[in-house]
Write a protein that holds these residues in place. Structure first.
Motif, PDB file in Angstrom:
ATOM      1  N   THR A 133       0.868  -1.183   0.000  1.00  0.00           N
ATOM      2  CA  THR A 133       0.000   0.000   0.000  1.00  0.00           C
ATOM      3  C   THR A 133       0.906   1.235   0.000  1.00  0.00           C
ATOM      4  OG1 THR A 133      -0.010  -0.116   2.411  1.00  0.00           O
ATOM      5  CG2 THR A 133      -1.940  -1.022   1.273  1.00  0.00           C
ATOM      6  N   LYS A 134       0.363   2.365  -0.471  1.00  0.00           N
ATOM      7  CA  LYS A 134       1.146   3.608  -0.388  1.00  0.00           C
ATOM      8  C   LYS A 134       1.377   3.917   1.083  1.00  0.00           C
ATOM      9  CE  LYS A 134      -1.503   6.285  -3.033  1.00  0.00           C
ATOM     10  NZ  LYS A 134      -2.009   7.595  -3.414  1.00  0.00           N
ATOM     11  N   TYR A 135       2.543   4.471   1.426  1.00  0.00           N
ATOM     12  CA  TYR A 135       2.819   4.710   2.846  1.00  0.00           C
ATOM     13  C   TYR A 135       3.714   5.920   3.038  1.00  0.00           C
ATOM     14  CZ  TYR A 135       7.376   2.703   1.763  1.00  0.00           C
ATOM     15  OH  TYR A 135       8.600   2.458   1.205  1.00  0.00           O
ATOM     16  N   ILE A 151      -0.891  10.844   1.369  1.00  0.00           N
ATOM     17  CA  ILE A 151      -1.476   9.527   1.096  1.00  0.00           C
ATOM     18  C   ILE A 151      -2.908   9.663   0.583  1.00  0.00           C
ATOM     19  CG2 ILE A 151      -2.207   7.354   2.207  1.00  0.00           C
ATOM     20  CD1 ILE A 151       0.816   7.601   1.785  1.00  0.00           C
ATOM     21  N   GLY A 152      -3.636  10.643   1.099  1.00  0.00           N
ATOM     22  CA  GLY A 152      -5.050  10.805   0.722  1.00  0.00           C
ATOM     23  C   GLY A 152      -5.952  10.060   1.694  1.00  0.00           C
ATOM     24  N   VAL A 203      -6.935   0.525   1.716  1.00  0.00           N
ATOM     25  CA  VAL A 203      -7.400  -0.090   0.463  1.00  0.00           C
ATOM     26  C   VAL A 203      -8.691  -0.863   0.685  1.00  0.00           C
ATOM     27  CG1 VAL A 203      -5.150  -0.257  -0.677  1.00  0.00           C
ATOM     28  CG2 VAL A 203      -5.856  -2.059   0.887  1.00  0.00           C
ATOM     29  N   ASP A 204      -9.487  -0.929  -0.376  1.00  0.00           N
ATOM     30  CA  ASP A 204     -10.702  -1.749  -0.354  1.00  0.00           C
ATOM     31  C   ASP A 204     -10.288  -3.184  -0.611  1.00  0.00           C
ATOM     32  OD1 ASP A 204     -13.123  -0.737   0.205  1.00  0.00           O
ATOM     33  OD2 ASP A 204     -13.452   0.122  -1.805  1.00  0.00           O
ATOM     34  N   LEU A 287      -0.754  -7.075  -2.895  1.00  0.00           N
ATOM     35  CA  LEU A 287       0.202  -6.279  -2.118  1.00  0.00           C
ATOM     36  C   LEU A 287       0.708  -7.032  -0.908  1.00  0.00           C
ATOM     37  CD1 LEU A 287      -1.953  -2.988  -1.990  1.00  0.00           C
ATOM     38  CD2 LEU A 287      -0.203  -3.600  -3.683  1.00  0.00           C
ATOM     39  N   PHE A 288       1.985  -6.912  -0.659  1.00  0.00           N
ATOM     40  CA  PHE A 288       2.548  -7.417   0.597  1.00  0.00           C
ATOM     41  C   PHE A 288       2.044  -6.525   1.726  1.00  0.00           C
ATOM     42  CE2 PHE A 288       5.708  -6.664   3.896  1.00  0.00           C
ATOM     43  CZ  PHE A 288       5.897  -7.952   4.379  1.00  0.00           C
ATOM     44  N   SER A 289       1.567  -7.138   2.825  1.00  0.00           N
ATOM     45  CA  SER A 289       1.137  -6.322   3.967  1.00  0.00           C
ATOM     46  C   SER A 289       2.144  -6.431   5.112  1.00  0.00           C
ATOM     47  CB  SER A 289      -0.245  -6.754   4.433  1.00  0.00           C
ATOM     48  OG  SER A 289      -0.552  -6.135   5.653  1.00  0.00           O
TER      49      SER A 289
END
Ligand SMILES: Nc1ncnc2c1ncn2[C@@H]1O[C@H](COP(=O)(O)OP(=O)(O)OP(=O)(O)O)[C@@H](O)[C@H]1O
Ligand SMILES: [Mg+2]
Length: 409
Positions: A133-135, A151-152, A203-204, A287-289
């Motif tokens: 995810t964007k971070y 990030i929004g 994220v959804d 995505l890797f979490s």
């Protein structure tokens, strides 16, 4: 660790020994898997009669964040492998013990990286080049405001160190006041004295996976393998509720998730299993979490689905025994049971006469001596002709479970 060929006699001179740092429900299953192989088991936790202590040869009750306590126990016991089972451990003590020649599973550096969201994100994104995810990172309220702007919205603020969703706050819309409150909340619920947080794009989610990847020795060579991805769903909660295996997502999605797990396992190195958490977003990103360098709670399902559970795999791998990829023996599911009871002792898990009358359903009761609201007390497991059938059975029987306190005599 060298390739192992022999296991000795527990409690005697030739004993092969593991030492668990953290003795929860996952540690209990590691201990049982080890006991079956004739391994001596030492369990350590901050409170007495934690689950793994019920099935260990010996136990110690100490604060695992105290480096001197951790070192004193490991040096006295001289185990063949130290198995960290929780995140909250004095990690510098592990680094020191490793220097002295002790084996830490999978290794102290992996434990150190994985317990820290900021270090882990930098490692996964910048060193391994994995999609995430964007971070942004922040270490004061002003930086948090800027990070959220970048990030929004919605975005998620998480403390640098915490587990089980502690201190996570979702910020829905631009509001300076709200961000500052969220930052302070995250810091308040952080482990240790850090003032740093990560701000992540929210994220959804279409699906969540845990891919169990493991490294083991075969003919003296390190090999890496993975278990078929486990899918799980949290119903918007931070803790896991249901997991199942195999997943029926496309082979393309599953192989991308598995590829991420293999890269993480090889990047972190050492021997043992790790649970790599992967998101599939509604807009199709994989995505890797994060990663837990140990068996994973969602992986309890492998006790009914695989030839070797994640616990069997971990014990074998950390001790230098071979672990060929386990086949799936049945589709299956798990459902975690939490209690809402605050501070009661000696609880009873009831409803079993009906629950266990259902074919293919089983339960693991952890034996925790007391409750608090949100504490996980047991897990229901089921096999079925399909994952759907296993899940349907579990959802039906889960309604029958009650956690009661001992009636006065
Ligand atoms: N950026 C995100 N967008 C959407 N959902 C998220 C995001 N980050 C986390 N979540 C949700 O919150 C859950 C817990 O997040 P995370 O794994 O980071 O926390 P944790 O404290 O390590 O919890 P656990 O110990 O249960 O893994 C995830 O499994 C996912 O359902
Ligand atoms: Mg997680």
């Amino acid at each position: 660790m060298k390739q192992r060929d022999c296991i000795g006699t527990p409690l005697f001179e030739s004993s092969t020994k593991i030492l668990l740092l953290g003795s929860g429900e996952l540690g209990k299953e590691v201990a049982i898997a080890a006991q079956r192989l004739g391994i001596e088991v030492v369990a350590v936790d901050r409170y007495d009669w934690a689950p793994a202590m019920h099935v260990a040869h010996r136990r110690y009750v100490v604060d695992l964040m105290n480096p001197e306590a951790v070192k004193a126990i490991v040096r006295r016991e001289k185990p063949d492998a130290v198995i960290p089972e929780i995140e909250a451990i004095a990690v510098d003590a592990l680094l020191e013990l490793e220097e002295e020649g002790f084996v830490i599973a999978p290794n102290a550096r992996a434990v150190k990286i994985a317990m820290n969201r900021i270090e882990l994100r930098k490692y996964a994104s910048r060193e391994l080049g994995l999609p995430t995810t964007k971070y942004e990172f922040a270490e004061n309220p002003e930086e948090a405001v800027l990070a959220c702007e970048k990030i929004g919205y919605p975005c998620l603020i998480k403390p640098e160190m915490s587990s089980s969703g502690h201190g996570h706050v979702k910020v829905l819309e631009p509001s300076r006041q709200r961000v500052i409150e969220a930052y302070e909340y995250a810091i308040k619920h952080s482990r240790g004295k850090s003032r740093r947080v990560i701000v992540e794009e929210f994220v959804d989610l279409e699906a969540e996976f845990t891919v169990l990847a493991y490294r083991y020795l075969d003919e003296g060579e390190v090999r890496v393998e993975y278990c078929d991805p486990i899918e799980h769903w949290r119903y918007g909660q931070y803790h896991y509720i249901e997991s199942w295996q195999p997943s029926n997502r496309s082979s393309n999605i599953l192989s991308q998730a598995s590829e991420i797990a293999i890269r993480v396992a090889n990047g972190l190195g050492g021997l043992g299993i790790l649970g790599v958490e992967v998101f599939l977003t509604r807009d199709g990103r994989i995505l890797f979490s994060e990663v837990a360098p140990r068996p994973h709670d969602t992986g309890m399902v492998t006790m009914v689905t695989q030839e070797l559970s994640e616990f069997d795999i971990h014990v074998r791998a950390v001790l230098g025994l071979p672990v060929p990829k386990p086949r799936i023996i049945s589709p299956g599911a798990s459902l975690a049971i939490y209690t809402e009871r605050e501070n009661t002792w000696s609880p009873r898990i009831c409803g079993l006469s009906k629950i266990l009358a259902t074919q293919g359903v089983d339960i693991r009761i952890f034996g925790k001596p007391s409750t608090y609201s949100g504490r996980r007390m047991a897990v229901l497991l089921a096999r079925g002709n399909s994952v759907d059938e296993a899940l349907e059975k579990l959802r039906r029987v889960a309604k029958l479970i009650t956690i009661t306190i001992t009636p006065p005599r």
